[in-house]
Scaffold this motif. Structure first.
Motif, PDB file in Angstrom:
ATOM      1  N   THR A  34      20.226  41.047  39.220  1.00 13.93           N
ATOM      2  CA  THR A  34      19.173  41.114  40.248  1.00 13.93           C
ATOM      3  C   THR A  34      19.214  39.932  41.208  1.00 13.93           C
ATOM      4  N   ASN A  35      19.943  38.866  40.841  1.00 14.23           N
ATOM      5  CA  ASN A  35      20.072  37.713  41.731  1.00 14.23           C
ATOM      6  C   ASN A  35      21.448  37.648  42.375  1.00 14.23           C
ATOM      7  N   ARG A  36      22.192  38.752  42.333  1.00 14.53           N
ATOM      8  CA  ARG A  36      23.506  38.778  42.955  1.00 14.53           C
ATOM      9  C   ARG A  36      23.370  38.856  44.472  1.00 14.53           C
ATOM     10  N   ALA A  37      24.200  38.094  45.167  1.00 15.83           N
ATOM     11  CA  ALA A  37      24.270  38.179  46.625  1.00 15.83           C
ATOM     12  C   ALA A  37      25.179  39.351  47.000  1.00 15.83           C
ATOM     13  N   PRO A  38      25.092  39.850  48.231  1.00 13.03           N
ATOM     14  CA  PRO A  38      26.001  40.925  48.656  1.00 13.03           C
ATOM     15  C   PRO A  38      27.459  40.531  48.457  1.00 13.03           C
ATOM     16  N   GLN A  39      28.244  41.437  47.906  1.00 12.51           N
ATOM     17  CA  GLN A  39      29.635  41.134  47.580  1.00 12.51           C
ATOM     18  C   GLN A  39      30.416  40.651  48.793  1.00 12.51           C
ATOM     19  N   ALA A  40      30.084  41.151  49.969  1.00 10.47           N
ATOM     20  CA  ALA A  40      30.817  40.766  51.176  1.00 10.47           C
ATOM     21  C   ALA A  40      30.657  39.289  51.505  1.00 10.47           C
ATOM     22  N   CYS A  41      29.597  38.672  50.976  1.00 13.12           N
ATOM     23  CA  CYS A  41      29.345  37.254  51.260  1.00 13.12           C
ATOM     24  C   CYS A  41      30.009  36.331  50.247  1.00 13.12           C
ATOM     25  N   CYS A  42      30.529  36.879  49.160  1.00 13.56           N
ATOM     26  CA  CYS A  42      31.017  36.046  48.055  1.00 13.56           C
ATOM     27  C   CYS A  42      32.410  35.496  48.347  1.00 13.56           C
ATOM     28  N   GLN A  43      32.600  34.216  48.069  1.00 14.56           N
ATOM     29  CA  GLN A  43      33.896  33.571  48.261  1.00 14.56           C
ATOM     30  C   GLN A  43      34.725  33.540  46.980  1.00 14.56           C
ATOM     31  N   LEU A  44      34.205  34.172  45.917  1.00 13.44           N
ATOM     32  CA  LEU A  44      34.918  34.255  44.648  1.00 13.44           C
ATOM     33  C   LEU A  44      35.403  35.683  44.422  1.00 13.44           C
ATOM     34  N   ALA A  45      36.482  35.801  43.651  1.00 15.56           N
ATOM     35  CA  ALA A  45      36.961  37.125  43.274  1.00 15.56           C
ATOM     36  C   ALA A  45      36.204  37.669  42.071  1.00 15.56           C
ATOM     37  N   ALA A  46      35.305  36.874  41.514  1.00 16.85           N
ATOM     38  CA  ALA A  46      34.579  37.251  40.303  1.00 16.85           C
ATOM     39  C   ALA A  46      33.772  38.523  40.506  1.00 16.85           C
ATOM     40  N   GLN A  47      33.880  39.438  39.517  1.00 19.18           N
ATOM     41  CA  GLN A  47      33.126  40.681  39.549  1.00 19.18           C
ATOM     42  C   GLN A  47      31.918  40.648  38.620  1.00 19.18           C
ATOM     43  N   ASP A  48      31.925  39.726  37.655  1.00 18.66           N
ATOM     44  CA  ASP A  48      30.811  39.661  36.712  1.00 18.66           C
ATOM     45  C   ASP A  48      30.521  38.202  36.378  1.00 18.66           C
ATOM     46  N   ASP A  49      29.524  37.979  35.535  1.00 18.62           N
ATOM     47  CA  ASP A  49      29.063  36.620  35.274  1.00 18.62           C
ATOM     48  C   ASP A  49      30.091  35.769  34.544  1.00 18.62           C
ATOM     49  N   VAL A  50      30.794  36.361  33.580  1.00 15.38           N
ATOM     50  CA  VAL A  50      31.795  35.584  32.840  1.00 15.38           C
ATOM     51  C   VAL A  50      32.900  35.127  33.780  1.00 15.38           C
ATOM     52  N   GLN A  51      33.359  35.999  34.650  1.00 13.99           N
ATOM     53  CA  GLN A  51      34.386  35.613  35.608  1.00 13.99           C
ATOM     54  C   GLN A  51      33.874  34.543  36.565  1.00 13.99           C
ATOM     55  N   ALA A  52      32.604  34.620  36.926  1.00 16.02           N
ATOM     56  CA  ALA A  52      32.019  33.603  37.807  1.00 16.02           C
ATOM     57  C   ALA A  52      31.946  32.256  37.112  1.00 16.02           C
ATOM     58  N   ILE A  53      31.544  32.261  35.839  1.00 19.97           N
ATOM     59  CA  ILE A  53      31.494  31.010  35.075  1.00 19.97           C
ATOM     60  C   ILE A  53      32.894  30.421  34.954  1.00 19.97           C
ATOM     61  N   GLN A  54      33.884  31.272  34.694  1.00 18.90           N
ATOM     62  CA  GLN A  54      35.253  30.789  34.548  1.00 18.90           C
ATOM     63  C   GLN A  54      35.787  30.218  35.855  1.00 18.90           C
ATOM     64  N   ALA A  55      35.369  30.791  36.981  1.00 18.77           N
ATOM     65  CA  ALA A  55      35.774  30.243  38.277  1.00 18.77           C
ATOM     66  C   ALA A  55      35.215  28.834  38.457  1.00 18.77           C
ATOM     67  N   TRP A  56      33.964  28.652  38.036  1.00 19.06           N
ATOM     68  CA  TRP A  56      33.354  27.314  38.120  1.00 19.06           C
ATOM     69  C   TRP A  56      34.065  26.339  37.189  1.00 19.06           C
ATOM     70  N   LEU A  57      34.351  26.771  35.963  1.00 21.88           N
ATOM     71  CA  LEU A  57      35.031  25.898  35.003  1.00 21.88           C
ATOM     72  C   LEU A  57      36.433  25.512  35.483  1.00 21.88           C
ATOM     73  N   ALA A  58      37.076  26.404  36.222  1.00 21.98           N
ATOM     74  CA  ALA A  58      38.425  26.113  36.709  1.00 21.98           C
ATOM     75  C   ALA A  58      38.445  24.897  37.628  1.00 21.98           C
ATOM     76  N   GLU A  59      37.316  24.576  38.232  1.00 25.02           N
ATOM     77  CA  GLU A  59      37.234  23.402  39.093  1.00 25.02           C
ATOM     78  C   GLU A  59      37.403  22.106  38.301  1.00 25.02           C
ATOM     79  N   PHE A  60      37.226  22.180  36.964  1.00 23.27           N
ATOM     80  CA  PHE A  60      37.299  20.974  36.131  1.00 23.27           C
ATOM     81  C   PHE A  60      38.502  20.997  35.195  1.00 23.27           C
ATOM     82  N   ALA A  61      39.487  21.829  35.513  1.00 28.53           N
ATOM     83  CA  ALA A  61      40.643  21.997  34.632  1.00 28.53           C
ATOM     84  C   ALA A  61      41.428  20.702  34.445  1.00 28.53           C
ATOM     85  N   ASP A  62      41.341  19.781  35.419  1.00 26.65           N
ATOM     86  CA  ASP A  62      42.091  18.530  35.303  1.00 26.65           C
ATOM     87  C   ASP A  62      41.306  17.438  34.598  1.00 26.65           C
TER      88      ASP A  62
END
Length: 386
Positions: A34-62
């Motif tokens: 219910t708090n999802r923004a329109p997909q056209a506005c998203c800069q991530l390829a994430a389709q669901d919450d787990v993928q979104a969390i993993q995208a955020w975690l990838a920023e700290f891979a180093d």
């Protein structure tokens, strides 16, 4: 999107829930939160919450230590959302986050059940209620997560952006997780009584690791990744270049004692006492295998734990309180110990701040204990009346 996988040799990274979501009902995966923004506005390829969390975690891979810490907090919230609230993470409201804050301070019994293992899919996620400081840390990490997903256009809003800010006049509490000089000296002496059944070379490595961490105050990941080529001789003085937290670089002094200890350690491996140009060997060497391979931060952590456990066993009969303290000690305790010993020796606080690479002098001031000692003596031992 592939999940962010941590070093499998590190037992503290056995967090499987984010990578095993086959059990999750479709209405909880967040694709229609219910708090999802329109997909056209998203800069991530994430389709669901787990993928979104993993995208955020990838920023700290180093930054392995940060990655482990942040993944733990994100996983706790995600599991609480889907299992406890029956909501997708991208459907959480401000009221939900207030409820989660209360949950952290008083987790449900099955979340802290001591009969559950500490690792694996059915493990417990808490050892007990979190302290106020730990709750604030958890919410700070999650605020970063929600801020990232909002800025990326995955979420329409950040439910933690409404959090009431506390007053900032309170001074940070003094650091307590450190070893005083006599107990630290005992730890170093304990290494000289190393058990005979340990692998060849482990004593020399333990000796160097403890002296290296104490001399530099490095974080465990920084120490694990340090190489000979990071040492620089300038104006007759040795410095160690460190790429630390937030990818911020800095230089840490390497004194004569530290360089002497390094020379002895390198000679034990058949290397030159001092690094030669182009030397890429790690400062903490593996006992076997390619010399160019750095140990994992988890391995350096385990080396220090082995030292502290050994010292604790030797101390148990003489001083059980000290022994208990040594059993709790870890790599970060050595960092605190290094800073405290520098402060006790009268080192300028600004120099300690640079050595530890703290952004704020207030953070460094937590290592000042001398004034407290003097205040205690003045209060409890007033001068004799003439």
């Amino acid at each position: 999107m592939q999940p962010v996988l941590l070093d499998e040799s590190d037992p503290s990274t056995d967090l499987v829930s984010l990578d095993a979501t086959g059990w999750l009902p479709a209405h909880l995966d967040g694709h229609a939160g219910t708090n999802r923004a329109p997909q056209a506005c998203c800069q991530l390829a994430a389709q669901d919450d787990v993928q979104a969390i993993q995208a955020w975690l990838a920023e700290f891979a180093d930054s392995p230590h940060t990655l482990r810490s942040y993944r733990k907090e994100a996983e706790r919230l995600w599991l609480w959302a889907v299992q406890h609230q029956g909501k997708a993470l991208s459907s959480l409201t401000r009221e939900d986050l207030l409820a989660y804050e209360a949950f952290l301070a008083n987790p449900a019994p099955d979340w802290i059940d001591p009969r559950r293992p500490k690792r694996g899919g059915g493990r417990r996620l808490f050892d007990g209620p979190l302290s106020p400081t730990s709750v604030r840390h958890a919410l700070s990490v999650l605020s970063g997560l929600f801020g990232y997903l909002f800025a990326a256009g995955y979420l329409a809003g950040n439910p933690l952006a409404l959090k009431r800010r506390g007053h900032k006049t309170r001074q940070p509490a003094a650091v307590e997780r450190y070893l005083e000089q006599p107990l630290w000296a005992f730890v170093l002496q304990a290494i000289e009584q190393w058990p005979a059944d340990r692998p060849e070379g482990s004593q020399a490595r333990a000796r160097w690791v403890m002296r290296f961490l104490h001399a530099t105050g490095l974080r465990v990941s920084e120490a694990a990744h340090a190489r000979a080529e990071d040492l620089r001789l300038r104006r007759g003085k040795w410095w160690l270049y460190v790429l630390g937290k937030g990818q911020v670089g800095g230089e840490v002094p390497m004194g004569a004692d530290a360089m002497s200890a390094l020379a002895a350690y390198r000679r034990s491996h058949g290397l030159s006492a001092l690094p030669l140009p182009g030397d890429t060997t790690p400062l903490i060497l593996p006992l076997s295998g390619p010399r160019e391979r750095c140990l994992t931060p988890a391995m350096v952590y385990l080396i220090t734990k082995e030292v502290f456990e050994h010292a604790s066993e030797l101390r148990q009969s003489e001083d059980p309180v000290d022994a208990a303290k040594l059993r709790q000690a870890s790599t970060h305790w050595v960092r605190h110990t290094a800073a405290t010993h520098q402060a006790d020796a009268g080192t300028d606080l600004r120099h300690i701040q640079k050595n530890l690479r703290h952004a704020s002098l207030n953070t460094t001031s937590r290592y000042l204990h001398v004034d407290d000692d003097e205040r205690h003596i003045a209060t409890t031992q007033p001068p004799a009346q003439g």
